[in-house]
Motif scaffolding. Structure first.
Motif, mmCIF file in Angstrom:
data_model
loop_
_atom_site.group_PDB
_atom_site.id
_atom_site.type_symbol
_atom_site.label_atom_id
_atom_site.label_comp_id
_atom_site.label_asym_id
_atom_site.label_seq_id
_atom_site.Cartn_x
_atom_site.Cartn_y
_atom_site.Cartn_z
ATOM 1 N N ASP A 12 14.114 8.019 -8.489
ATOM 2 C CA ASP A 12 14.926 9.094 -9.073
ATOM 3 C C ASP A 12 15.252 8.841 -10.538
ATOM 4 O O ASP A 12 15.677 9.754 -11.248
ATOM 5 C CB ASP A 12 16.240 9.234 -8.298
ATOM 6 C CG ASP A 12 16.002 9.682 -6.861
ATOM 7 O OD1 ASP A 12 14.984 10.354 -6.617
ATOM 8 O OD2 ASP A 12 16.836 9.360 -5.986
ATOM 9 N N GLY A 13 15.084 7.600 -10.980
ATOM 10 C CA GLY A 13 15.393 7.269 -12.361
ATOM 11 C C GLY A 13 15.950 5.865 -12.453
ATOM 12 O O GLY A 13 15.799 5.051 -11.538
ATOM 13 N N VAL A 14 16.608 5.586 -13.555
ATOM 14 C CA VAL A 14 17.237 4.292 -13.786
ATOM 15 C C VAL A 14 18.726 4.513 -14.026
ATOM 16 O O VAL A 14 19.117 5.378 -14.820
ATOM 17 C CB VAL A 14 16.605 3.556 -14.983
ATOM 18 C CG1 VAL A 14 17.401 2.310 -15.344
ATOM 19 C CG2 VAL A 14 15.159 3.179 -14.667
ATOM 20 N N MET A 15 19.558 3.734 -13.320
ATOM 21 C CA MET A 15 21.001 3.834 -13.493
ATOM 22 C C MET A 15 21.449 2.829 -14.541
ATOM 23 O O MET A 15 21.070 1.654 -14.500
ATOM 24 C CB MET A 15 21.717 3.551 -12.167
ATOM 25 C CG MET A 15 23.223 3.742 -12.240
ATOM 26 S SD MET A 15 24.001 3.591 -10.605
ATOM 27 C CE MET A 15 23.871 1.827 -10.359
ATOM 28 N N VAL A 16 22.254 3.295 -15.473
ATOM 29 C CA VAL A 16 22.796 2.442 -16.531
ATOM 30 C C VAL A 16 24.306 2.379 -16.352
ATOM 31 O O VAL A 16 24.990 3.413 -16.351
ATOM 32 C CB VAL A 16 22.442 2.978 -17.924
ATOM 33 C CG1 VAL A 16 22.973 2.031 -18.997
ATOM 34 C CG2 VAL A 16 20.929 3.157 -18.073
ATOM 35 N N SER A 17 24.823 1.146 -16.211
ATOM 36 C CA SER A 17 26.256 0.951 -15.977
ATOM 37 C C SER A 17 26.771 -0.131 -16.902
ATOM 38 O O SER A 17 26.046 -1.078 -17.236
ATOM 39 C CB SER A 17 26.526 0.522 -14.532
ATOM 40 O OG SER A 17 25.913 1.387 -13.619
ATOM 41 N N ASN A 42 21.404 -3.361 -26.817
ATOM 42 C CA ASN A 42 20.977 -2.459 -27.886
ATOM 43 C C ASN A 42 19.820 -1.600 -27.388
ATOM 44 O O ASN A 42 19.236 -1.854 -26.333
ATOM 45 C CB ASN A 42 20.564 -3.250 -29.144
ATOM 46 C CG ASN A 42 19.455 -4.249 -28.856
ATOM 47 O OD1 ASN A 42 18.362 -3.868 -28.430
ATOM 48 N ND2 ASN A 42 19.733 -5.540 -29.098
ATOM 49 N N ILE A 43 19.483 -0.583 -28.169
ATOM 50 C CA ILE A 43 18.508 0.408 -27.742
ATOM 51 C C ILE A 43 17.118 -0.195 -27.567
ATOM 52 O O ILE A 43 16.367 0.186 -26.657
ATOM 53 C CB ILE A 43 18.459 1.600 -28.739
ATOM 54 C CG1 ILE A 43 17.539 2.703 -28.205
ATOM 55 C CG2 ILE A 43 18.077 1.124 -30.110
ATOM 56 C CD1 ILE A 43 17.984 3.325 -26.922
ATOM 57 N N ASP A 44 16.768 -1.156 -28.443
ATOM 58 C CA ASP A 44 15.440 -1.755 -28.327
ATOM 59 C C ASP A 44 15.283 -2.498 -26.997
ATOM 60 O O ASP A 44 14.270 -2.363 -26.301
ATOM 61 C CB ASP A 44 15.189 -2.718 -29.496
ATOM 62 C CG ASP A 44 15.086 -1.980 -30.827
ATOM 63 O OD1 ASP A 44 14.716 -0.782 -30.798
ATOM 64 O OD2 ASP A 44 15.374 -2.596 -31.864
ATOM 65 N N LEU A 61 22.586 8.329 -14.960
ATOM 66 C CA LEU A 61 21.227 8.330 -14.433
ATOM 67 C C LEU A 61 20.282 8.755 -15.545
ATOM 68 O O LEU A 61 20.393 9.858 -16.082
ATOM 69 C CB LEU A 61 21.108 9.267 -13.233
ATOM 70 C CG LEU A 61 19.731 9.307 -12.561
ATOM 71 C CD1 LEU A 61 19.379 7.938 -11.983
ATOM 72 C CD2 LEU A 61 19.693 10.375 -11.478
ATOM 73 N N VAL A 62 19.358 7.873 -15.859
ATOM 74 C CA VAL A 62 18.422 8.107 -16.958
ATOM 75 C C VAL A 62 17.034 8.340 -16.371
ATOM 76 O O VAL A 62 16.552 7.536 -15.565
ATOM 77 C CB VAL A 62 18.405 6.903 -17.919
ATOM 78 C CG1 VAL A 62 17.338 7.095 -18.989
ATOM 79 C CG2 VAL A 62 19.769 6.708 -18.549
ATOM 80 N N ARG A 63 16.405 9.448 -16.775
ATOM 81 C CA ARG A 63 15.086 9.784 -16.228
ATOM 82 C C ARG A 63 13.950 9.595 -17.235
ATOM 83 O O ARG A 63 12.788 9.703 -16.883
ATOM 84 C CB ARG A 63 15.096 11.226 -15.718
ATOM 85 C CG ARG A 63 15.993 11.410 -14.497
ATOM 86 C CD ARG A 63 15.927 12.838 -13.978
ATOM 87 N NE ARG A 63 16.653 12.997 -12.733
ATOM 88 C CZ ARG A 63 17.960 13.224 -12.650
ATOM 89 N NH1 ARG A 63 18.681 13.308 -13.770
ATOM 90 N NH2 ARG A 63 18.553 13.352 -11.471
ATOM 91 N N ASN A 64 14.303 9.359 -18.508
ATOM 92 C CA ASN A 64 13.279 9.038 -19.505
ATOM 93 C C ASN A 64 13.905 8.183 -20.601
ATOM 94 O O ASN A 64 15.133 8.098 -20.722
ATOM 95 C CB ASN A 64 12.644 10.310 -20.093
ATOM 96 C CG ASN A 64 13.675 11.211 -20.745
ATOM 97 O OD1 ASN A 64 14.278 10.850 -21.753
ATOM 98 N ND2 ASN A 64 13.886 12.395 -20.156
ATOM 99 N N ILE A 104 23.422 6.452 -24.857
ATOM 100 C CA ILE A 104 24.242 5.403 -24.238
ATOM 101 C C ILE A 104 24.348 4.192 -25.157
ATOM 102 O O ILE A 104 25.437 3.663 -25.398
ATOM 103 C CB ILE A 104 23.636 4.989 -22.883
ATOM 104 C CG1 ILE A 104 23.574 6.194 -21.940
ATOM 105 C CG2 ILE A 104 24.436 3.843 -22.258
ATOM 106 C CD1 ILE A 104 22.819 5.924 -20.646
ATOM 107 N N PHE A 105 23.233 3.768 -25.690
ATOM 108 C CA PHE A 105 23.217 2.580 -26.530
ATOM 109 C C PHE A 105 23.406 2.998 -27.983
ATOM 110 O O PHE A 105 22.454 3.197 -28.742
ATOM 111 C CB PHE A 105 21.892 1.816 -26.335
ATOM 112 C CG PHE A 105 21.751 1.224 -24.965
ATOM 113 C CD1 PHE A 105 22.209 -0.055 -24.689
ATOM 114 C CD2 PHE A 105 21.183 1.978 -23.936
ATOM 115 C CE1 PHE A 105 22.071 -0.592 -23.421
ATOM 116 C CE2 PHE A 105 21.053 1.447 -22.671
ATOM 117 C CZ PHE A 105 21.507 0.160 -22.398
#
Length: 694
Positions: free
Chosen positions: A569-574, A544-546, A502-505, A512-513
């Motif tokens: 609540d944020g963004v989920m990265v899977s 990639n991060i960009d 869960l990413v909030r910013n 992650i990347f």
């Protein structure tokens, strides 16, 4: 528990609202029992008359000196509660209420029905109805019913019982059964079911030694636990339950809901529950009667291998097609036996169906010869013979019967259904010799399929799943769960779900990347957004991060524009997971039958084809495999068209585990879904999860 004998064989009956007019609702039951000579005491209750239909009348129940067994109530709804209170004082065991104007109309009617229910709960008085057509026991001429069918036909005592929520349709079932020559001992309608239900009626019938077969009709079930207990009791007693559950269509369900104030649940769940507890569901009265008729042989084959002997190649093909539709096997005769049959009739077709051809007319002795070889060497569980109109011939009828009796000598435990057209007297002659006779071949196959179903149900030991609820209870946070919460809860329970962050910013994306060349999916996390794609809340194939930062910003902008009031609540990265067959796995609390687990093919198969299976939770691994095998697309899992078969054991395990989860936590959870679940020969893993708490 109340017994059927206590209800159906009272020593006395009082009819409250008894009428001197034999055509009125309050007059018909009294007239029936007088004319048919009911052996018990009858007390007409009518404050406006000294005598009713020649019998002394009483102003009220309290004016009858003796205690009363059975109270029949045929007065306006506003008077019913008072009558029941008097019935309790008179120590009555049963009250049957004809009167309407209760929960089926709502409002004050609902209030009246709740008062009836409370009287029953607070006393030992069992209540049938209200809004009920009545019942009968043909063996002792007890007829507390206003159906006109018993005025036109005196029921034949037999070993079949009928339980029906609907009085009118229950009467219809009885009438056509009577015309079919079936002996109906007990007939009971339950109406609004303030107390006694169809389920409990079935159980009483199952436990009665005079009953062999039960026909039942229902629009809904209110107490799922009691209902399944009743079906289990019938199966334990090896008594077939032939069940017509209506309300399969949307229109039918709506009609059922308006009739007797019932609640028609999801039909597919009823279908599974009936099958799982040994009841055979029918779609027509004709099918119900065919099966009830076929049970009179009291023979239930324990396999599904059907042998067919016929004098018509066309008739044999028709039976074979119908058998395939019913899931029966029409296995070939062993080759050496085929050779032997060929020697007997060189131009016969000896495989199965076995066609004796027109040679049958010249030499009836081939019937026992062919039949003996089929039964002794073919390994068939039962036979169907197609004789068309031959048994109706004055010349051939008796010789054919002699040949059939000779054919079955030594095989009395085998079921043989004859498809034949003959007059009623000839049919009865065949039936008296122990043969079932059904004109239409397809109907004969359907009846045979039902008997084979019962045979399997009566043969198998039905062991209750060894399930300790305490071992699977989890603590569910008392809040509206987001996607990450749901995944974590199920992952902690041991269910395979991809690990997400869960990413909030935007700064948190850097960890992650990290140039590992993996692809990821990013989704908005909000308890207020169910369909994320519709609001632009999903981005795929981010490497990639960009791209991650850009996708993050676009997701938030889309939510601001399309769902500005949603709590985020944020963004989920899977990680992106590819490969395998897409499935759907879920569970829910059904309002009637409790915890239910569901599994099926995902995507278009679930949405359009509805290729899904249901089962009561918790389930065993064996049941999980049956769910998989019940799907139309089951071959996809077993390597269809050269594809690799998937890890079936892992798939069964995840289905079983989710069933344990919903069964143990039904007091906290209303629904749980894992969708999609990717299954392959390497892994079984869910990509998404949803939990709806109570």
């Amino acid at each position: 528990m109340t017994t059927l004998k206590e209800i159906m064989s009272p020593k006395s009956i009082a009819i409250v609202g008894a009428s001197d007019d034999k055509t009125r609702i309050g007059g018909r039951p009294l007239s029936n029992m007088i004319e048919k000579k009911f052996s018990g005491d009858i007390y007409p209750i009518n404050p406006n008359r000294d005598h009713v239909q020649g019998m002394k009348a009483y102003p009220s129940l309290l004016d009858v000196k003796d205690d009363l067994d059975f109270i029949l109530v045929a007065v306006p709804s506003k008077l019913v509660v008072t009558v029941l209170e008097q019935a309790v004082i008179k120590k009555a065991k049963t009250a049957l209420i004809f009167s309407s104007g209760f929960s089926e109309i709502g409002g004050q009617g609902e209030v009246f029905q709740n008062e009836i229910k409370k009287i029953s709960q607070d006393s030992r008085l069992r209540v049938i109805g209200p809004n009920c057509l009545g019942l009968f026991n043909s063996a002792n001429n007890f007829f507390p019913t206003f159906t006109t069918t018993v005025n036109r036909t005196t029921p034949i005592p037999g070993d079949i019982a009928i339980a029906s929520q609907s009085g009118a349709y229950g009467s219809h079932i009885y009438m056509v059964a009577h015309e079919r020559g079936l002996g109906i001992r007990y007939w009971m309608t339950t109406g609004n079911e303030a107390d006694l239900s169809v389920g409990e009626t079935i159980q009483m019938m199952a436990e009665d030694p005079e009953v062999h077969t039960i026909m039942a009709y229902a629009e809904s079930v209110k107490d799922g636990e009691q209902f399944t207990k009743a079906l289990d009791a019938a199966r334990s007693e090896k008594k077939p339950v032939i069940f017509m559950k209506v309300g399969r269509s949307e229109v039918g369900a709506a009609a059922a809901n308006s009739h007797t104030a019932s609640l028609a649940g999801e039909d597919v769940i009823y279908d599974e529950v009936l099958r799982a507890h040994g009841a055979y569901r029918v779609k027509s009265t004709e099918e119900m009667l065919d099966i009830a008729y076929a049970t009179r042989a009291k023979t239930f084959p324990t396999g599904k291998n059907l042998g067919v002997v016929t004098i018509s190649g066309g008739g044999g093909v028709l039976i074979a097609d119908a058998a395939a539709d019913e899931g029966l096997t029409v296995g070939p005769m062993p080759q050496d036996t085929q050779d032997e049959l060929k020697k007997l009739v060189p131009f016969a077709s000896p495989m199965n169906p076995v066609d004796v051809t027109a040679q049958f007319f010249n030499d009836l002795s081939i019937v026992p010869k062919f039949t003996d070889l089929m039964l002794s060497r073919g390994g068939y569980d039962a036979l169907i013979g197609f004789w068309t109109t031959v048994p109706g011939s004055p010349i051939l009828s008796k010789p054919l019967l002699v040949s059939l009796k000779k054919a079955m000598k030594g095989y009395e435990d085998k079921l043989f259904i004859n498809c034949m057209v003959a007059n009623e007297d000839i049919v009865k002659t065949y039936e008296n010799a122990g043969f079932l006779c059904i004109e239409d071949p397809t109907r004969a196959v359907v009846a045979m399929s039902a008997l084979m179903f019962f045979g399997e149900q009566f043969k198998d030991k039905h062991v209750v799943n060894d399930f300790n609820k305490k071992d699977f209870v989890v603590q569910i946070p008392k809040k509206k769960l987001n996607e990450v919460d749901c995944s974590q809860i199920l992952r902690n329970f041991g269910l395979p779900i991809v690990t997400s962050s869960l990413v909030r910013n935007k700064d948190e994306l850097k960890s992650i990347f990290n140039e590992d060349n993996n692809k990821y999916v990013m989704k908005i996390v909000s308890p207020d957004i169910q369909h994320k794609t519709d609001v632009g809340g999903v981005k795929l194939n981010i490497g990639n991060i960009d791209n991650a930062i850009k996708s993050y910003e676009e997701i938030y902008l889309n939510i601001k524009n399309n769902a500005p009031n949603a709590v985020v609540d944020g963004v989920m990265v899977s990680p992106m997971v590819k490969g395998g067959i897409e499935c759907i796995l879920g569970a829910k609390i059904d309002p009637v039958f409790g915890p239910i687990v569901m599994f099926g093919l995902g995507g278009i198969y679930a949405e359009v084809m509805k290729d899904i299976a249901f089962a009561e939770a918790p389930i065993s691994h064996k049941k999980a495999e049956k769910m998989i095998l019940s799907l139309q697309g089951k071959d996809l899992f077993y390597g269809a068209r050269g594809q690799s078969s998937i890890d079936i054991e892992a798939l069964k395990e995840i289905i079983v585990n989710l069933s344990n989860f919903i069964a143990a936590n039904s007091n906290q959870i209303d629904q749980v879904e894992m969708n999609p679940v990717l299954v392959s020969n390497k892994q079984v893993i869910a990509l998404d999860a949803l939990i709806v708490t109570k």
